[in-house]
Enzyme design. Structure first.
Site, PDB file in Angstrom:
ATOM      1  N   MET D  80       0.808  -1.227   0.000  1.00 34.82           N
ATOM      2  CA  MET D  80       0.000   0.000   0.000  1.00 34.82           C
ATOM      3  C   MET D  80       0.839   1.275   0.000  1.00 34.82           C
ATOM      4  O   MET D  80       0.280   2.370  -0.012  1.00 34.82           O
ATOM      5  CB  MET D  80      -0.985  -0.030   1.165  1.00 34.82           C
ATOM      6  CG  MET D  80      -2.020  -1.122   0.962  1.00 34.82           C
ATOM      7  SD  MET D  80      -3.321  -1.121   2.229  1.00 34.82           S
ATOM      8  CE  MET D  80      -4.154  -2.673   1.780  1.00 34.82           C
ATOM      9  N   ARG D 189       9.096  -4.449  -7.101  1.00 34.64           N
ATOM     10  CA  ARG D 189       8.832  -5.566  -6.193  1.00 34.64           C
ATOM     11  C   ARG D 189       9.266  -6.927  -6.746  1.00 34.64           C
ATOM     12  O   ARG D 189       8.847  -7.968  -6.223  1.00 34.64           O
ATOM     13  CB  ARG D 189       7.354  -5.594  -5.818  1.00 34.64           C
ATOM     14  CG  ARG D 189       6.849  -4.294  -5.193  1.00 34.64           C
ATOM     15  CD  ARG D 189       7.610  -3.894  -3.927  1.00 34.64           C
ATOM     16  NE  ARG D 189       7.103  -2.631  -3.371  1.00 34.64           N
ATOM     17  CZ  ARG D 189       7.574  -2.107  -2.240  1.00 34.64           C
ATOM     18  NH1 ARG D 189       8.544  -2.678  -1.560  1.00 34.64           N
ATOM     19  NH2 ARG D 189       7.087  -0.956  -1.807  1.00 34.64           N
TER      20      ARG D 189
END
Lengths: 232, 232, 232, 232
Positions: D80, D189
């Site tokens: 997030m 990521r």
């Protein structure tokens, strides 16, 4: 010389969309029931109204809509001030020679500001004013286009020649948004709730957007209207 | 009739700013040392270079700069496509009668596209081309302004009359950004790294922005240049 | 074994800021007067109230504030759901061994939900409940920290060992925002306007933020309160 | 006492999507051909590769995907931090009593950091380390859950009791993104391009996301990989 086209209407065309009232409910319910069906499924309208009332805005972002839009440059500029939850791809005056299509307000368009400068309130013009507008816009469009074409024909780059084109020239763009960012647009670009004083043309376009939105998300739309046309 | 002003330069003026190289280091170091002084304080340049190299972008957002900018409308349109980390307030053609100030490229501005349409590469025009540009831009600006004034004098609302004004009309706006969003702008709006082919005018404005940025954040700027002018 | 620290308070510390009430007015006035001084300068409070009343939000973005914040992880999670106009840099549980500092609510913190699950309304707990909370939180923090330390001592990576740490563990982060995004935070994270039901801890932190904001931007803050604590 | 569930895998499930490779081409082409079919339609892969190579990012935003995701809280926190082009709705520990589901790394998960603290590089742990991890995580989860349940049973509000729960507790959320914001996530990521050193768990989740993305947008995905896995 190329023939000019004068148009008095704009286009807002739905290209594709993702989700419906149920997807919004599904996204909201993960908060309380961990992804399973819950209260919301039983009475969707009430549940969506609840989300709207208490400004739970994020579930409305789990949707998407792409529109193809044709408006004058001046209106595209207002539109693209909406940054959050809006993506744009527009005709480029650098990469291509633009089309000679220009916006001329039609008879219904109010012409005179009877409000203040900060809060314009427009009323109908008289016959003379309409004539003054028509002759000045049409002739300026003609003059500017002719200058643009002369420069292009002389081998001058698109990006330089375009400085001559008026902000009444029609442009075209794809816009992608979600139910929340669309409602934020409606809140600011329509005068229905008495809070905003948008320009006539962008309000007309906003109402076309609103119609598509109401079709795709009827219960969400009803809740939006019920709670004062404020984006959650 | 009002006298027109033709300008060939743009303005990018720093109004105020927050933070410096040290603030970026301080924000970055909270990650590793919990707010106390650490490695970064000893060799700021190396630390900032490290952040840039490995794309740790968020510390660069703990800064702010506000600029007052004067560019042609066509260039303001390109500028405002930058949505993330940029805020804008612009002169309104609805709330006020605009000023008759218009952009005309100077002698140095290359006029001819010798690249492709998708990747324009501009080269100098010849004397004829420059003359064609000058006469066409200047006369269109004059014609359009005269039409605009006629409509205003006839009582027609600003927001309607402005449809006649060319995208070469100068506009003015305040823009607030941070070091990261400013670097993203430089990456796209300068051609120094060979990745972008921006329009001449926005590149000129970008270089003014770059100069202010380099003054305010010298070590950050050095790291940006060293690592290929890519925003972290 | 390391000694644990239990804290019942949070920290919101202003690190630096940019702009004041006048900067907001200056940004807003470019719309109507092209950068010169205008109406707003004469009666700043009235002008800011006008902007707030009619939701002219963008001028409030021409400001910036950086805060250093210490709250429990659970509260940092709520905070970082604010995406627009907020930037964060937080202590990393991957890059460093965390500190044994844990949040334990003090005596004033209401413990029992007497509202519904969707709209929690908290009331004071009795002595037994307070005791149950204290013993359970304190002992869990102790147990978890001991497990964390054992794993770290056994050579297990920070990022794995941290899975044991409770969301009551204190964290620290830098947050940069602007007057508009800060007001959006206050609107959602305080209950003063009766619209929101925030968690006690984030409301406490929000009130600290509010105090700093009121100091830096007194007329803007007054306008925010006057118009129902809704972000423009 | 409720039975605890220990899981060693995460879930990334495609819920719905909008658009495909062709929609991206369509949005991009409005720039050069005003909405009609052009070059891109003839050789989609080459056209998308061109957009990616020259960082024309906005056309990739004319798409949308919603995922249902189950990961440990520590990983949801990292996720997030992606603010731009990402929307979230997560299980609320205030509105409901959470489920006793906890993350325990499986045998393949490297446990020891052989890199630096700033750039962790993980290698396999030995049998003792694995045992230390298992016993400490499992017992802490058990202890914390028991404390959580005791507080809930004593009538303490969810939002207070949850302070005891570890960041290894599984959470669930809906995430909506577009092709551009998804590629920005993959760039940071996953470690495939050698630029990032993400935590093992978020990389595992990112690879699940990547698989769905590659299915939905095969030519876009191929262009992303070809040009170094950098978001345009």
């Amino acid at each position: 010389m190329t023939e000019l086209r004068f148009v008095n209407n704009m286009t807002v065309e739905l290209v594709r969309s993702m989700g419906d009232d149920k997807s919004i409910i599904q996204a909201a319910q993960v908060s309380v029931v961990g992804g399973n069906d819950g209260e919301g499924a039983k009475d969707p309208e009430r549940f969506l109204s609840y989300l709207m009332r208490w400004r739970h805005g994020s579930p409305f972002e789990s949707t998407a809509m792409t529109f193809r839009i044709q408006v004058p440059i001046a209106i595209a500029r207002e539109w693209m001030r909406h940054r959050i939850g809006w993506s744009y791809n527009e005709v480029s005056g650098r990469y291509k020679v633009l089309e000679p299509v220009f916006y001329v307000p039609d008879h219904d368009r109010p012409l005179v500001n009877v409000g203040t400068s900060a809060k314009p309130e427009l009323a109908a013009g008289d016959g003379t004013q309409e004539a003054v507008m028509l002759v000045n816009l049409n002739s300026t469009y003609g003059y500017a286009w002719s200058a643009y074409e002369s420069m292009i024909h002389a081998g001058i780059a698109n990006e330089v020649a375009r400085f001559a084109l008026p902000v009444g020239t029609m442009t075209e763009f794809y816009a992608t948004c979600n139910a929340r960012s669309l409602m934020a647009f409606l809140a600011l670009r329509t005068s229905d709730a008495g809070m905003s004083h948008p320009q006539y043309e962008i309000e007309e376009a906003a109402h076309m957007l609103e119609k598509e939105f109401a079709n795709l998300f009827p219960a969400t739309y009803a809740a939006f209207v019920k709670h004062g046309r404020v984006a959650p």
